[in-house]
Design an enzyme around this catalytic site. Structure first.
Site, PDB file in Angstrom:
ATOM      1  N   HIS A   1       0.820  -1.224   0.000  1.00 10.58           N
ATOM      2  CA  HIS A   1       0.000   0.000   0.000  1.00 10.58           C
ATOM      3  C   HIS A   1       0.850   1.269   0.000  1.00 10.58           C
ATOM      4  O   HIS A   1       0.321   2.364   0.173  1.00 10.58           O
ATOM      5  CB  HIS A   1      -0.966  -0.005   1.203  1.00 10.58           C
ATOM      6  CG  HIS A   1      -2.022  -1.060   1.099  1.00 10.58           C
ATOM      7  ND1 HIS A   1      -2.781  -1.483   2.162  1.00 10.58           N
ATOM      8  CD2 HIS A   1      -2.457  -1.775   0.028  1.00 10.58           C
ATOM      9  CE1 HIS A   1      -3.616  -2.433   1.754  1.00 10.58           C
ATOM     10  NE2 HIS A   1      -3.440  -2.624   0.475  1.00 10.58           N
TER      11      HIS A   1
ATOM     12  N   GLY B   1      -1.385  -9.500  12.766  1.00 14.57           N
ATOM     13  CA  GLY B   1      -2.003  -8.191  12.959  1.00 14.57           C
ATOM     14  C   GLY B   1      -2.800  -7.672  11.783  1.00 14.57           C
ATOM     15  O   GLY B   1      -2.802  -6.468  11.526  1.00 14.57           O
TER      16      GLY B   1
HETATM   17  P1  OAD Z   1      -7.345  -3.736  10.436  1.00 14.98           P
HETATM   18  O1  OAD Z   1      -7.598  -2.527  11.249  1.00 14.98           O
HETATM   19  O2  OAD Z   1      -8.419  -4.201   9.511  1.00 14.98           O
HETATM   20  O3  OAD Z   1      -7.007  -4.970  11.368  1.00 14.98           O
HETATM   21  C1  OAD Z   1      -6.068  -4.902  12.409  1.00 14.98           C
HETATM   22  C2  OAD Z   1      -5.928  -6.291  12.990  1.00 14.98           C
HETATM   23  O4  OAD Z   1      -4.929  -6.242  13.987  1.00 14.98           O
HETATM   24  C3  OAD Z   1      -7.195  -6.834  13.659  1.00 14.98           C
HETATM   25  O5  OAD Z   1      -7.436  -8.167  13.211  1.00 14.98           O
HETATM   26  C4  OAD Z   1      -6.848  -6.822  15.156  1.00 14.98           C
HETATM   27  O6  OAD Z   1      -7.462  -7.897  15.867  1.00 14.98           O
HETATM   28  C5  OAD Z   1      -5.347  -7.000  15.101  1.00 14.98           C
HETATM   29  N1  OAD Z   1      -4.617  -6.467  16.263  1.00 14.98           N
HETATM   30  C6  OAD Z   1      -4.902  -5.406  17.053  1.00 14.98           C
HETATM   31  N2  OAD Z   1      -3.958  -5.225  17.992  1.00 14.98           N
HETATM   32  C7  OAD Z   1      -3.024  -6.200  17.783  1.00 14.98           C
HETATM   33  C8  OAD Z   1      -1.780  -6.553  18.400  1.00 14.98           C
HETATM   34  N3  OAD Z   1      -1.285  -5.870  19.439  1.00 14.98           N
HETATM   35  N4  OAD Z   1      -1.108  -7.609  17.897  1.00 14.98           N
HETATM   36  C9  OAD Z   1      -1.590  -8.323  16.846  1.00 14.98           C
HETATM   37  N5  OAD Z   1      -2.734  -8.036  16.233  1.00 14.98           N
HETATM   38  C10 OAD Z   1      -3.444  -6.990  16.674  1.00 14.98           C
HETATM   39  O7  OAD Z   1      -5.971  -3.484   9.662  1.00 14.98           O
HETATM   40  P2  OAD Z   1      -5.399  -4.167   8.340  1.00 14.98           P
HETATM   41  O8  OAD Z   1      -5.763  -5.611   8.291  1.00 14.98           O
HETATM   42  O9  OAD Z   1      -3.972  -3.817   8.263  1.00 14.98           O
HETATM   43  O10 OAD Z   1      -5.719  -0.137   3.371  1.00 14.98           O
HETATM   44  O11 OAD Z   1      -6.201  -3.385   7.224  1.00 14.98           O
HETATM   45  C11 OAD Z   1      -5.895  -3.633   5.884  1.00 14.98           C
HETATM   46  C12 OAD Z   1      -6.049  -2.403   5.057  1.00 14.98           C
HETATM   47  O12 OAD Z   1      -7.371  -1.863   5.243  1.00 14.98           O
HETATM   48  C13 OAD Z   1      -5.143  -1.247   5.407  1.00 14.98           C
HETATM   49  O13 OAD Z   1      -3.844  -1.367   4.849  1.00 14.98           O
HETATM   50  C14 OAD Z   1      -5.878  -0.077   4.805  1.00 14.98           C
HETATM   51  C15 OAD Z   1      -7.286  -0.410   5.193  1.00 14.98           C
HETATM   52  O14 OAD Z   1      -8.284   0.032   4.348  1.00 14.98           O
HETATM   53  C16 OAD Z   1      -5.578   1.008   2.669  1.00 14.98           C
HETATM   54  O15 OAD Z   1      -5.565   2.096   3.193  1.00 14.98           O
HETATM   55  C17 OAD Z   1      -5.414   0.818   1.190  1.00 14.98           C
END
Ligand code: OAD
Length: 260
Positions: A127, A198
């Site tokens: 991204h 994460g």
């Molecule tokens: P999300 O906000 O969708 O998910 C974050 C994940 O991290 C969740 O499954 C939480 O349970 C987990 N989490 C939270 N705290 C944690 C910790 N301390 N250790 C491990 N896991 C933890 O974020 P992404 O999956 O990164 O795209 O989202 C994907 C994309 O959606 C982003 O890159 C962005 C967004 O739209 C764009 O902007 C193009």
């Protein structure tokens, strides 16, 4: 940040010994312990009843074309919330794993650049990176030292055109070269071990390398305190924070590599 030592399942540790290649796939959860907001879930960027949808609109490919100041203001607002975030134990453990194995690739959805700051080298930041910029007129690439003071769209030092952040905004296509690397390094011949940490793994191109690894019989591990759509597909799920679980995994990989 307090650490909570994680004991890995012995069946997982046994399977780490023959591992020579590792692929790690990360999302916003690995930066949570650096104080950054995740996107989804309570307290996430999209969870804000006032700003959630407006943030998505401001960070879209359409908005940057018609009102780049608005896109940059949204980026500055998020940067202010992030403060001066530093890499945490999860980023450091991932960088340590890279130094221990013969082949390594990190696919991250994060635009915060913290993996690179922690020393990760072979990174596919699918991204983009929020500090890197591209001129919308001449295409010149540059980087901003800080995002905090931005009130209007920054201008290109070469031609005076409007700069855009070198990230994939909503509604935009992924960078073709990065997609090609992702297929070549992760999907085509999946690494012996694939770690998913994460991320809600909602995007098909994030889930796909994990599914390919499962099909190819490779070892797959999810690290996430919450269930995701891939939890029932991977071999092991560590319901832990990324810093704790990845520190334990990096140490176990180091030990098993020495033995193996
Ligand atoms: P999300 O906000 O969708 O998910 C974050 C994940 O991290 C969740 O499954 C939480 O349970 C987990 N989490 C939270 N705290 C944690 C910790 N301390 N250790 C491990 N896991 C933890 O974020 P992404 O999956 O990164 O795209 O989202 C994907 C994309 O959606 C982003 O890159 C962005 C967004 O739209 C764009 O902007 C193009």
């Amino acid at each position: 940040m307090t650490s909570n030592p994680v004991t890995l399942p012995p069946e997982l540790v046994d399977r780490l010994r023959p591992v020579r290649s590792v692929g790690v796939i990360t999302g916003a959860g690995v930066s949570a312990e650096s104080g950054l907001q995740t996107y989804r879930g309570p307290g996430g960027i999209y969870d804000d009843p006032e700003e959630g949808d407006r943030t998505i609109e401001a960070l879209s490919g359409e908005t940057i074309l018609i009102d780049p100041d608005r896109t940059w203001r949204a980026i500055a607002r998020l940067a202010k919330k992030a403060g001066s975030a530093r890499p945490n134990r999860a980023h450091e453990a991932i960088a340590a794993i890279e130094r221990q194995v013969e082949r390594f690739v990190l696919l991250t959805q994060n635009v915060d650049g913290l993996h690179q700051l922690a020393g990760s080298k072979n990174v596919i930041d699918i991204h983009g990176n929020a500090r890197a910029t591209r001129c919308m007129r001449c295409g010149a690439r540059s980087a901003l030292s800080s995002l905090l003071e931005i009130e209007t769209a920054p201008r290109c030092p070469e031609c005076g055109g409007v700069l855009r952040p070198d990230v994939v905004l909503f509604g935009e296509m992924l960078d073709e070269e990065k997609v090609a690397r992702m297929y070549a390094e992760l999907s085509h011949d999946p690494p012996d071990l694939v770690l998913l940490a994460g991320t809600t793994a909602l995007f098909p191109y994030i889930a796909e390398p994990v599914l390919r690894a499962v099909q190819a019989g490779r070892l797959t591990v999810e690290i996430n305190p919450e269930p995701t759509a891939l939890s029932s597909t991977v071999d092991f799920v560590l319901r832990e924070k990324a810093g704790d679980a990845l520190a334990a995994l990096a140490e176990a990989i180091r030990r098993e590599q020495k033995r193996g």
